[in-house]
Scaffold this motif. Structure first.
Motif, short mmCIF file in Angstrom:
data_model
loop_
_atom_site.label_atom_id
_atom_site.label_comp_id
_atom_site.label_asym_id
_atom_site.label_seq_id
_atom_site.Cartn_x
_atom_site.Cartn_y
_atom_site.Cartn_z
N LEU A 131 0.82 -1.21 0.00
CA LEU A 131 0.00 0.00 0.00
C LEU A 131 0.86 1.26 0.00
N LEU B 270 -6.49 -2.26 -2.38
CA LEU B 270 -5.59 -1.11 -2.32
C LEU B 270 -6.09 -0.04 -1.36
N TRP C 237 1.88 1.79 -3.53
CA TRP C 237 0.75 2.27 -4.33
C TRP C 237 0.48 3.75 -4.02
#
Length: 652
Positions: free
Chosen positions: A579, A651, A582
């Protein structure tokens, strides 16, 4: 300033934590003639060295956070009657044994002796130990060393407005870990690829009676074989890190913008070529497709991956333009690029005759082509197209590699179109393992499985032996991160195929190495910097290599792999890191109105490089600069991550 052995030194030990016991190991600090010594079960581990300078006292507080993990707080005070200028303050921890492996994460891996580059080699330069800015390290000022008995790591706590530096000083019988205030780079500064400038040191001023307090984290543990002890201090650094972040864009918007950028701005038609450009550059007050070295199947160009994402977009939305451009691109490469020996032309520029470089086919592009053409075969069928040639392209690449592979499992790095292997050094051959596993799954031909198994054993064995991987980036020959990312994916594929836990263990060890390149913190920059002006956060970014000290979002490639690893191991640290990647990779994506340095960026575009340290291509930029190279691969990797996920909610 002159050394003064009579200066007052004070040490305060938090007595309730002086001895910390865990699993039979007891860590204890005792005062010795040289300073305060750390013991484990009565054996010497390290020494906290007192600080002696004229008119400066230093008081230390040591707090045990858990077994072998300590926070050291040192307060320097000007006890003189005059102000002190150009002060250099240090905190030294000595690993009191000979060390065989030493690392500064993202900067130096056992001295960077591997490779052709001219990045800092060894830990000394012309008789003086290197010092590096904390801005260049993935954990602020981190240093790490392994002896036969213990692994020791030290890093600093970043305080507002107080950058610092680190130095790692291996000697015959000991290795010193040093943190340095204020920030410096000595004896020279690595300021651009293979280039150096004068050394520098910021100024630190102390008025009479003024104090300056610093904090550091020390981690010590019994050493594990094959450099597995890296995981110990890396886990502690992650647990201490401030990890709460939110992605800058919803996955739906990331997908939408990425598709638009590929279709509207990267699409190119030139001669017989119909496909995607490698990216946009700013020329004559407008964005244009880069005029040279521009059509590539993988690596920076990502033609195959972008095509697959557009096929998925058609299946999701019914968008005919996505389908048409994807199939046209894949068909164009499939028509002109396969070679009779099974290899595949990786750069269309040669077919168009627009480059005079000697043609080379590389493992990175070939592995990417094979894996994506396997996927393209299945996606095309879902879209109503039968393309058996797509699978044949991928299988032929794999067949060539089976025959070309060495007995020890090593694939090549680069070949001539005629199939002559030019070089085999480096870990880049690992890009061929994942498609080889896929070839076995499709054909049940054990030659592919045997080849992939031998290759994984070879390349992972190199990582275990050396503590680093090499030569992934095509424009460098150095220690890097990119060469390891396909090792991670391959390890998970092998685990899923065999359920052999050794592959899951390998995936974790590879992931800890990859973690050494990942920024565990949000660094601080001047208000005039690009990072502050446009709101870029370093947390979750990864440095490129020991030769290229800038950040990029390349770790987007393995977001899904870390999510998979978290699921298979039950260790949520890999989900947290996925994460973080991302989050970092969804920054600075243009919505079509984003203006940076006076230039409106096209929708879905993002620049490649974030220059967080004193390193830059020209050696002149201040820390916190962004470039204007709107390359294809970040968007391609974001789309690839999303198309590999069944639930984009992972996500969140």
């Amino acid at each position: 300033m002159k050394n003064n052995p009579l200066a007052i030194v004070v040490l305060i030990i938090c007595l309730s934590f002086i001895a910390c016991q865990h699993s039979g190991n007891i860590y204890k600090w005792d005062q010795t003639p040289d300073g305060w010594t750390l013991y484990e079960s009565g054996k010497t581990v390290g020494l906290l060295v007192p600080f002696y300078y004229e008119n400066i006292t230093a008081s230390d507080r040591i707090e045990a956070l858990k077994s072998g993990v300590f926070k050291i707080t040192r307060t320097f005070s000007n006890t003189g009657e005059t102000a002190l200028d150009s002060v250099r303050l240090t905190l030294d921890v000595v690993h009191q044994l000979p060390t065989s492996y030493n690392m500064i994460p993202a900067v130096s891996y056992n001295g960077n002796t591997w490779g052709k580059g001219k990045e800092p080699k060894g830990f000394e330069h012309e008789g003086a130990f290197w010092s590096f800015s904390s801005r260049s390290t993935s954990i602020p000022g981190a240093t790490y060393s392994e002896s036969d008995a213990y692994a020791v790591a030290l890093w600093g706590v970043l305080e507002k407005g107080s950058h610092f530096s680190c130095s790692l000083m291996p000697e015959k019988h000991r290795t010193t870990h040093r943190l340095i205030w204020p920030e410096e780079e000595q004896p020279v500064s690595y300021i651009k690829r293979d280039g150096y400038g004068d050394g520098y040191r910021d100024n630190l001023h102390l008025e009479p009676g003024e104090s300056f307090t610093v904090e550091a984290i020390l981690v010590a543990e019994k050493v594990k074989p094959n450099h597995k002890s890296i995981s110990g201090f890396m886990r502690e650094a992650w647990e201490i890190a401030d990890k709460k972040r939110d992605a800058k864009l919803d996955p739906d918007k990331v997908w939408e913008y990425g598709v638009q950028y590929a279709k509207q701005y990267l699409w190119a038609e030139e001669g017989v070529y119909q496909g995607f450009s490698i990216g946009l550059v700013w020329r004559n007050d407008k964005w244009i497709q880069r005029p040279g070295w521009k059509y590539e199947i993988g690596w920076c160009g990502q033609n195959a991956s972008l095509s697959n994402s557009l096929l998925v977009n058609y299946l999701k939305t019914g968008d005919e333009e996505s389908k048409d451009k994807a199939i046209t691109c894949l068909d164009t490469w499939a028509k002109y690029c396969p070679l009779p020996n099974g290899l595949f032309k990786t750069h269309f520029d040669y077919i168009l005759g627009i480059t005079k470089n000697e043609e080379r086919l590389d493992a990175c592009n070939l592995g990417t082509a094979a894996l994506n053409y396997f996927e393209a075969h299945d996606l095309a069928a879902e879209c109503g197209f039968e393309r058996p040639e797509y699978r044949e392209i991928a299988l032929n690449i794999c067949k060539f590699m089976v025959n070309d592979q060495l007995e020890n499992g090593c694939y090549g790095k680069g070949w001539t179109p005629e199939g002559e292997c030019l070089y085999r050094v480096g870990t880049i051959g690992a890009f061929l393992i994942a498609p080889m596993v896929k070839a076995y799954e499709l054909t049940s031909d054990k030659r592919f499985l045997s080849s992939a198994t031998a290759a994984f054993a070879f390349y992972f064995g190199e990582l275990q032996k050396n503590g680093y991987t090499t030569a992934g980036a095509l424009d460098t020959w150095c220690i890097d991160k990119e060469s390891s990312m396909t090792l991670l994916r391959s390890a998970i594929l092998f685990y899923d195929l065999t359920k052999d836990k050794k592959y899951l263990d390998a995936a974790e060890q590879i992931s800890w190495y990859l973690s050494t390149w990942m920024w565990h913190y949000s660094d601080q920059y001047s208000p005039e910097s690009d990072f502050v002006t446009y709101g870029y956060d370093t947390f979750g970014a990864t440095s490129v290599s020991t030769q290229h000290h800038h950040l990029d979002p390349y770790a987007l490639f393995w977001v899904k792999d870390w999510l998979d690893l978290a699921e298979r191991t039950g260790d949520d640290i890999w989900r947290e890191k996925a994460l973080a990647i991302w989050y970092n990779g969804t920054q600075m994506i243009s919505n079509g109105t984003m203006e940076i340095k006076g230039k409106i960026r096209p929708i879905g575009s993002q620049n490649e490089a974030f220059l967080q340290s004193h390193w830059s291509w020209n050696g002149k930029e201040l820390p916190g600069m962004m470039n204007d190279w709107l390359v294809a691969w970040p968007g391609a990797f974001r789309l690839e991550t999303l198309r590999r996920l069944e639930d984009w909610g992972e996500l969140d």
